[in-house]
Design a protein around this motif. Sequence first.
Motif, mmCIF file in Angstrom:
data_model
loop_
_atom_site.group_PDB
_atom_site.id
_atom_site.type_symbol
_atom_site.label_atom_id
_atom_site.label_comp_id
_atom_site.label_asym_id
_atom_site.label_seq_id
_atom_site.Cartn_x
_atom_site.Cartn_y
_atom_site.Cartn_z
ATOM 1 N N LEU A 11 52.447 35.959 61.280
ATOM 2 C CA LEU A 11 51.877 34.616 61.442
ATOM 3 C C LEU A 11 50.388 34.697 61.767
ATOM 4 N N ARG A 12 50.013 35.651 62.599
ATOM 5 C CA ARG A 12 48.591 35.832 62.942
ATOM 6 C C ARG A 12 47.797 36.230 61.699
ATOM 7 N N GLU A 13 48.332 37.154 60.914
ATOM 8 C CA GLU A 13 47.637 37.585 59.698
ATOM 9 C C GLU A 13 47.448 36.413 58.738
ATOM 10 N N ALA A 14 48.481 35.589 58.604
ATOM 11 C CA ALA A 14 48.386 34.408 57.722
ATOM 12 C C ALA A 14 47.349 33.426 58.245
ATOM 13 N N ARG A 15 47.326 33.217 59.563
ATOM 14 C CA ARG A 15 46.344 32.307 60.173
ATOM 15 C C ARG A 15 44.933 32.800 59.895
ATOM 16 N N LYS A 16 44.727 34.099 60.051
ATOM 17 C CA LYS A 16 43.390 34.658 59.818
ATOM 18 C C LYS A 16 42.991 34.571 58.346
ATOM 19 N N ARG A 17 43.959 34.747 57.443
ATOM 20 C CA ARG A 17 43.662 34.588 56.010
ATOM 21 C C ARG A 17 43.190 33.175 55.701
ATOM 22 N N GLU A 18 43.731 32.211 56.451
ATOM 23 C CA GLU A 18 43.337 30.809 56.273
ATOM 24 C C GLU A 18 42.022 30.488 57.000
ATOM 25 N N ARG A 19 41.482 31.503 57.680
ATOM 26 C CA ARG A 19 40.241 31.349 58.463
ATOM 27 C C ARG A 19 40.380 30.260 59.514
ATOM 28 N N MET A 20 41.530 30.310 60.177
ATOM 29 C CA MET A 20 41.846 29.345 61.224
ATOM 30 C C MET A 20 41.845 30.084 62.564
ATOM 31 N N THR A 21 41.253 29.471 63.559
ATOM 32 C CA THR A 21 41.267 30.080 64.892
ATOM 33 C C THR A 21 42.570 29.739 65.606
ATOM 34 N N GLY A 22 42.845 30.488 66.652
ATOM 35 C CA GLY A 22 44.019 30.185 67.471
ATOM 36 C C GLY A 22 43.914 28.793 68.079
ATOM 37 N N ALA A 23 42.708 28.402 68.449
ATOM 38 C CA ALA A 23 42.491 27.071 69.028
ATOM 39 C C ALA A 23 42.767 25.971 67.996
ATOM 40 N N GLN A 24 42.342 26.177 66.762
ATOM 41 C CA GLN A 24 42.597 25.189 65.710
ATOM 42 C C GLN A 24 44.099 25.056 65.452
ATOM 43 N N LEU A 25 44.779 26.200 65.404
ATOM 44 C CA LEU A 25 46.226 26.164 65.187
ATOM 45 C C LEU A 25 46.931 25.497 66.361
ATOM 46 N N SER A 26 46.478 25.788 67.558
ATOM 47 C CA SER A 26 47.121 25.189 68.738
ATOM 48 C C SER A 26 47.010 23.667 68.712
ATOM 49 N N GLN A 27 45.874 23.145 68.233
ATOM 50 C CA GLN A 27 45.714 21.690 68.111
ATOM 51 C C GLN A 27 46.692 21.119 67.096
ATOM 52 N N ARG A 28 46.844 21.808 65.964
ATOM 53 C CA ARG A 28 47.767 21.326 64.924
ATOM 54 C C ARG A 28 49.213 21.332 65.384
ATOM 55 N N LEU A 29 49.557 22.328 66.203
ATOM 56 C CA LEU A 29 50.940 22.469 66.641
ATOM 57 C C LEU A 29 51.213 21.799 67.978
ATOM 58 N N GLY A 30 50.170 21.335 68.645
ATOM 59 C CA GLY A 30 50.347 20.683 69.939
ATOM 60 C C GLY A 30 50.699 21.663 71.052
ATOM 61 N N LEU A 31 50.146 22.852 70.981
ATOM 62 C CA LEU A 31 50.391 23.895 71.974
ATOM 63 C C LEU A 31 49.073 24.347 72.593
ATOM 64 N N ALA A 32 49.178 25.065 73.682
ATOM 65 C CA ALA A 32 47.984 25.652 74.298
ATOM 66 C C ALA A 32 47.590 26.902 73.505
ATOM 67 N N PRO A 33 46.291 27.178 73.391
ATOM 68 C CA PRO A 33 45.856 28.396 72.693
ATOM 69 C C PRO A 33 46.494 29.662 73.262
ATOM 70 N N SER A 34 46.728 29.677 74.577
ATOM 71 C CA SER A 34 47.348 30.857 75.185
ATOM 72 C C SER A 34 48.785 31.046 74.695
ATOM 73 N N GLN A 35 49.487 29.945 74.410
ATOM 74 C CA GLN A 35 50.845 30.047 73.875
ATOM 75 C C GLN A 35 50.822 30.657 72.476
ATOM 76 N N ILE A 36 49.870 30.222 71.664
ATOM 77 C CA ILE A 36 49.733 30.770 70.312
ATOM 78 C C ILE A 36 49.516 32.277 70.404
ATOM 79 N N SER A 37 48.617 32.674 71.271
ATOM 80 C CA SER A 37 48.325 34.090 71.436
ATOM 81 C C SER A 37 49.558 34.876 71.872
ATOM 82 N N ARG A 38 50.290 34.349 72.861
ATOM 83 C CA ARG A 38 51.484 35.050 73.346
ATOM 84 C C ARG A 38 52.556 35.149 72.274
#
Length: 108
Positions: A11-38
Amino acid sequence: MFEPGTLGKRLREARKRERMTGAQLSQRLGLAPSQISRMETGAQRIPAELLPVWCEAVGITLAEVYGVELRHHFAQIPFPPLLARLYVQLPLEFRRHIHRAIESSYQL
């Protein structure tokens, strides 16, 4: 054999291919950036009901995120973006039933 943490790594590799940050993904998913990272590092379990939406956000399918070694499990379960959007609109109890049905069909 599928190893814990592989899902998050893909999932991280796919996110990076999309040039999306963890913070951007966390906003889309309604989660904290730290949750995405974990979740991406395998330190926290990824909830099954979140997976289709996460896959859609980073532009991959469930089959791709599970990888070649388990692709046969999802070969006949299309979960394109439209289905993922409809899935998350269902009440939580309905999503649980769907998830259990999918899991039980692959425990044969």
